[in-house]
Design an enzyme around this catalytic site. Structure first.
Site, PDB file in Angstrom:
ATOM      1  N   LYS A 106       0.862  -1.189   0.000  1.00 44.53           N
ATOM      2  CA  LYS A 106       0.000   0.000   0.000  1.00 44.53           C
ATOM      3  C   LYS A 106       0.892   1.230   0.000  1.00 44.53           C
ATOM      4  O   LYS A 106       1.939   1.247   0.689  1.00 44.53           O
ATOM      5  CB  LYS A 106      -0.879  -0.045   1.243  1.00 44.53           C
ATOM      6  CG  LYS A 106      -1.839   1.127   1.405  1.00 44.53           C
ATOM      7  CD  LYS A 106      -2.720   0.895   2.645  1.00 44.53           C
ATOM      8  CE  LYS A 106      -3.762   2.004   2.779  1.00 44.53           C
ATOM      9  NZ  LYS A 106      -4.673   1.744   3.922  1.00 44.53           N
TER      10      LYS A 106
ATOM     11  N   SER B 133      -9.570   2.096   3.233  1.00 48.19           N
ATOM     12  CA  SER B 133      -8.675   2.824   2.372  1.00 48.19           C
ATOM     13  C   SER B 133      -7.724   1.921   1.591  1.00 48.19           C
ATOM     14  O   SER B 133      -7.090   2.391   0.648  1.00 48.19           O
ATOM     15  CB  SER B 133      -7.870   3.840   3.169  1.00 48.19           C
ATOM     16  OG  SER B 133      -7.096   3.206   4.137  1.00 48.19           O
TER      17      SER B 133
ATOM     18  N   SER C 223      -9.869  -0.287   7.414  1.00 53.05           N
ATOM     19  CA  SER C 223      -9.313  -0.142   6.073  1.00 53.05           C
ATOM     20  C   SER C 223      -8.621  -1.341   5.469  1.00 53.05           C
ATOM     21  O   SER C 223      -8.198  -1.268   4.318  1.00 53.05           O
ATOM     22  CB  SER C 223      -8.340   1.041   6.056  1.00 53.05           C
ATOM     23  OG  SER C 223      -9.075   2.239   6.191  1.00 53.05           O
TER      24      SER C 223
END
Lengths: 485, 507, 102
Positions: B79, B154, B178
């Site tokens: 990420k 997210s 997330s």
């Protein structure tokens, strides 16, 4: 109107750790810009703070030294504001729960002893530095250069109650505090390098009023002289302002040394809201009673304790004891001298250190640790006075010779080489006195006529004949006997 | 040439690599091709062939010298909230569009040392703020199951990359859901471990007391080495734990706990989960929960019962309050954590400005997207003088109440909690943009777990939506440090079901 | 509790953000909506409950770990420059910013 000035001081002392408070960058002064600023100091994305044990230990030492309470649990909080020398745009400090609470510091102002109560002391990180040389930015704009070497240096912020009532008192407190942190070894006290900085909170009120007046804060005073002048100017400014019908506005001011005045810092629409909250990256700091005891046991004898001991055991006056314990080096020097002397001579040692030695050090701008006359040599000199080999007056000459390095600084060698031995042989003195009396019959007559000053004159003549080396007590005694017979 | 898509699990690929049937280099080359060819250009934010192939070569060396581990040569991606040397780290923000970190995040170091081969950086919601990966500067990420819909956030890029088979494992961060929520919406498995077990050093901070790294993969079994190897005490992170209820916080702990739990289940024979009490919070089955999600979760619970577990009705009375509590605490911490982005030392600096204050405010306003600016303002508000006690401190008190609810339930009433991850299946991209809190309300089942720092997982348990092809996730919530057992429970479920093996039709 | 224009302006200033007038209007509306959500907290009876700063505080006492006071070696100027590679306006090892006149 009789005005009272009310002063509180906040002092930032840079702690003498080798690495920073929340990162392991070196704290050494004078490095090339930004070579001692790692990812944490630069607040790079993803960096996190990690606490330096050395900073905590020094805070504990300070708390013990001022008789404060060392909090078993204290909390680091973020103080949020934007400024380019503050890389995270928040400062990690302590707010509601500081590590040290309370405490007091006593010191002399002239002959008068004062005590100032401390509110608290807490740990926080220092900011970087802005260099305002004439740099030009990418669009041609006038620019400053930010150096983050200093960012993250550990600070101990020491806050007093508004207990001081004069600039002189504030300076005496600041000197005593400075002496203490240097004594403890927790701060190098180098004010030119910014290791010890004072902010003064100053307000005035009519004498007798219990309510405090509105105060102004004067920031970043890094010399005792500036501290004194700034406070004096500010107090005067506020008094004049009020007497002219104005009102003091609470604000932060800077001291301009060139003009000897304080100036308001650039105004903001309203005061900053720092939005303090506990730093979620740092759990609470726990200082166990065991740790405090370990620190206490390893601490040097504190100035207050040494003072008490000098007064009680060595018979020094409170003032002398206080002067000798302003700096550890001085106290150590004194104790070395006293130890090398027979019992009961501590007062002599004190006089010599606070007198001749101090004057010579000041004149040559030397620290006592660089004194050319060692404690042992000074003790040897004092011993020669005590045993009557030389008089105090002659001893001053010997001291000067020792200072200059004559005869290797050895007092006995100097006395021998210069033939300064005091004449204590009664017969020799008698002979000299007889000669003087015979040579100055007029003065003798004056004495017999009742003029006491004539006696001193005769003594002077004897000393002159003896080149200052006659034992004064014996001269006195024998002359008196001869004149009265 | 062997394709990554031929391998459906880390275990399968690992075996092939160690048997030298395929090389890490060959695989990485194919994976890079597939990543670049993938229909959604927004999933990856930065791909650099040479950086990836360098790691692949190192993996091949380890495989050749017999020093390979379970993750050696496995294609993964990070990420874009984990700082990396080499690859840019942007947090999906214009603020960091060209930022290259001089150091790697602890998680990145750990996975690299374990031999993984990183394909690059994955999109996410900007600075981790969002539940739909629509708040990425370069544009939204699409759900591989339906490109008109969000993948969740997210860590939307991470979930999409795994679901699309572009990688076999992805790192994510979970602050309020997330990792779990995008895993649920994309039909993959994801885990957020106990707070403090994985180092936050190198994670671009959003909300420090809530952020935790996590992993996403095709199955719980794949998650085991991924989570195990990313875990461990880190002295650079002051919130990192040295021990987990007595066990050392190092690689090996999660694996050992997983193995021990599996051994225990094995001993149960036909009813491996006999004796296990599953708490089902009644507040999770409120009027906001869609019928289809409720039904899928219910079916999943029945599978667990068929394996011997007993269901227990429990109550987490402050469930709803997790929303306001989280949306006070997280923005508050974020508002402070993001203050460092001022155009002085790195990041976007405005091209025109009149003075320093103007430079700072323009740089920040130009660099940050709407959601980020919104949360910073909220955070500033709740910390400001006069509101701090009523909002921030109050939220932290409610937080304790929520944590204590979980403690009570997990200590004396059940061994694990299960329920939905999200109230609905994935919504359309672009919906909810008018109402700033609409998405926030959908976080109701995941926020409390983050506030309490507990471990939580999401595993696929069904499908819904008009097409019947939108994934639904089951949430498992464990006691502190129980991530190994959670993974074993999830694995038992995945042995008895095949939801996790479904693959989106889109390439 | 509605926010005023001054409130928004102040928040923007404290946040280091620049909001033009349409931004400000939108921010007001959005913040009002958000505050409506978080105001629920105020009605909760939290008497006797301590604020929780660390998520594991209900499970164990988490305290600050201390590091040894061992400094890293200083960087060379080359290392420093490499570390400042992301700086928008580096100059002679410094970060340039528009001068603030005090």
């Amino acid at each position: 109107m009789d005005w009272e000035i009310v002063i509180g001081l906040e002092t930032h002392a840079q702690l003498s750790t080798r690495s920073k408070i929340f990162s392991r960058s070196s704290t050494r002064f004078g490095a090339e810009p930004n070579t001692q600023a790692n990812a944490v100091d630069m607040a790079l994305p993803g960096s996190l703070p990690a606490m330096n044990r050395g900073a905590v230990e020094r805070a504990i030492q300070f708390g013990l030294a001022i008789g404060a309470q060392v909090a078993e649990r204290s909390v680091f909080a973020r103080k949020n504001y934007f400024y380019p020398d503050l890389p995270k745009n928040y400062q990690i400090s302590q707010f509601e729960l500081p590590i040290v609470v309370g405490g007091k510091l006593s010191f002399f102002v002239g002959e008068q002893e004062h005590t100032v109560n401390l509110t608290r002391a807490h740990l926080e990180e220092d900011a970087g530095k802005s260099l305002h040389e004439h740099f030009t930015g990418p669009h041609g704009e006038s620019s400053s250069g930010i150096d983050l070497n200093r960012a993250g240096t550990p600070l101990l912020e020491i806050v007093t109650e508004p207990d001081m009532r004069s600039a002189a008192e504030a300076v005496a407190y600041a000197r005593a505090l400075h002496g203490l942190v240097v004594w403890l070894g927790i701060c190098d006290g180098n004010m030119q390098e910014g290791s010890f900085r004072c902010d003064a909170n100053v307000s005035v009120r009519p004498r007798g009023q219990t309510e405090f007046g509105t105060r102004c804060e004067i920031k970043n005073l890094n010399s005792f002289r500036f501290l004194e002048r700034a406070i004096q100017y500010e107090a005067r400014r506020q008094i004049e302002l009020i007497e002219d019908g104005g009102k003091v506005v609470q604000e932060t001011r800077l001291y301009d040394a060139d003009r000897d005045e304080t100036r308001s810092m650039r105004t903001k629409e309203d005061s900053d809201d720092y939005r303090y909250f506990p730093d979620p990256d740092l759990p609470p700091l726990v200082v166990s009673p065991q740790w405090v005891e370990q620190v206490r046991a390893a601490m040097p004898e504190l100035p207050a304790a040494k003072r008490a001991r000098f007064e009680a055991d060595l018979g020094l006056s409170a003032y002398d004891a206080a002067q000798l314990t302003l700096h550890r080096a001085t106290a150590d020097y004194f104790e070395a001298v006293a130890a090398a002397l027979p019992a009961g001579q501590a007062k002599q040692a004190a006089n010599w250190i606070l007198g001749e030695l101090s004057a010579a050090l000041n004149r040559d701008d030397l620290d006592i640790s660089a004194s050319p006359v060692s404690p042992q040599r000074l003790a040897a000199l004092i011993a020669r006075i005590v045993d009557g080999t030389i008089s105090t007056k002659i001893a001053r000459d010997v001291f000067a010779a020792m200072w200059a390095g004559e005869s290797n600084g050895d007092p006995d060698a100097i006395i021998e080489a210069r033939g300064l031995r005091q004449i204590s042989d009664a017969g020799a003195i008698e002979a000299m006195i007889d000669a003087v009396l015979a040579a100055h019959p007029a003065i003798v007559d004056e004495f017999r006529a009742g003029k006491q000053k004539a006696f001193n004159s005769l003594v002077g003549q004897v000393m002159k004949a003896a080149k200052g080396k006659a034992n004064p007590q014996q001269v006195n005694e024998i002359l008196t006997r001869k004149l009265n017979s | 040439m062997t394709q990554l898509s031929e391998f459906r699990s880390i275990q399968a690929l690992g075996e092939a690599l160690r048997a030298r049937r395929v090389s890490a280099f060959e695989l990485a080359t194919d994976a890079l091709r597939a990543a670049r060819a993938y229909a959604d250009p927004n999933v990856f934010l930065h791909i650099d062939d040479e950086l990836t192939l360098e790691q692949a070569r190192a993996a091949d060396q380890a495989l050749a010298s017999g020093t390979a581990g379970p993750l050696t040569g496995i294609p993964v991606a990070h990420k874009d909230l984990f700082v990396t040397r080499g690859w840019r780290t942007t947090a999906a923000s214009r603020m960091l569009a060209n930022y290259v970190s001089p150091f790697d995040a602890a998680v990145v170091d750990h996975w690299r040392e374990a031999g993984t081969v990183s394909l690059g950086k994955l999109s996410c919601d900007e600075f981790a703020m969002g539940s739909g990966n629509e708040n990425a500067a370069k544009g939204p990420v699409r759900n591989p199951w339906d490109p008109e819909r969000i993948p969740g956030g997210s860590s939307g890029g991470s979930a999409a990359a795994v679901a699309a088979g572009l990688v076999l494992g992805a790192s994510g961060t979970d602050t309020g859901g997330s990792v779990r929520q995008p895993a649920a919406l994309c039909g993959v498995s994801g885990i957020k471990p106990t707070y403090g077990t994985v180092s936050r050093y190198g994670i671009i901070a959003y909300a420090s007391s809530l952020d935790q790294a996590g992993a996403l993969a095709r199955s719980a079994r794949d998650l085991v080495p991924l989570l195990d190897r990313m875990s461990g005490f880190d002295p650079r992170d002051s919130t990192s734990l040295e021990t987990c209820d007595g066990a050392a916080n190092t690689a090996g702990r999660v694996q050992a706990a997983f193995d021990a739990a599996q051994a225990g289940f094995q001993a149960g024979g036909e009813r491996p989960l006999a004796g296990l009490r599953i708490g089902v919070p009644r507040e999770f089955f409120n009027e906001g929960l869609s019928a289809e999600v409720g039904a899928a979760v219910e079916s999943a619970l029945q599978v667990f019962e068929s394996l011997g577990a007993a269901r227990v009705d429990v109550s987490l009375p402050h469930t709803r309050l997790a929303i306001p509590a989280y949306y006070v605490i997280a923005p508050a911490e974020a508002s402070s954590n993001l203050s460092r982005y001022d155009g002085v030392r790195y990041g976007h600096r405005a091209a025109e400005y009149s003075d320093l204050a103007d430079m700072t405010s323009r740089s920040r306003s130009e660099g940050f997207g709407d959601e980020v600016r919104r949360r910073i303002l909220v955070g500033t508000y709740v910390l400001s003088h006069g509101y701090y006690d009523a909002y921030y401190l109050q939220a932290q008190r409610v937080r304790r109440m929520i944590a204590e609810d979980f403690q009570r339930v997990l200590t004396s009433e059940c061994d694990v909690i299960m329920g939905p991850v999200t109230p609905t299946v994935a919504r359309r991209i672009g919906d909810n943009r008018q109402d700033p809190i609409a998405d926030w309300l959908g976080d109701i089942y995941t926020l409390g777990v983050s506030l309490a720092g507990l471990p939580g997982m999401s595993i696929p348990c069904g499908f819904g939506g008009e097409s019947g092809r939108l994934p639904i996730g089951l949430q498992l919530i464990g006691r502190y440090f129980d991530e190994g057992r959670l993974l074993a429970l999830a694995d038992r479920y995945q042995q008895a079901t095949d939801w996790h093996q479904r693959i989106p039709g889109h390439a | 509790m509605a926010l005023t224009e001054q409130d928004i302006a102040r928040l923007a200033r404290l946040s280091g953000l620049r909001l033009d007038s349409s931004d400000q209007t939108r921010a007001r509306q959005e913040l009002d909506r958000i505050l409506g959500l978080i105001e629920e907290l105020q009605a909760v009876d939290t008497a006797g409950v301590e604020p929780m700063a660390h998520p594991l505080a209900a499970h164990q006492d988490i305290t600050l770990r201390l590091c040894d006071d061992t400094p890293e070696p200083p960087q060379t100027c080359e290392q420093r420059d490499a570390g400042m590679a992301n700086a928008p306006a580096p100059h002679q090892g410094l970060f340039l910013v528009p001068t603030v006149i005090e």
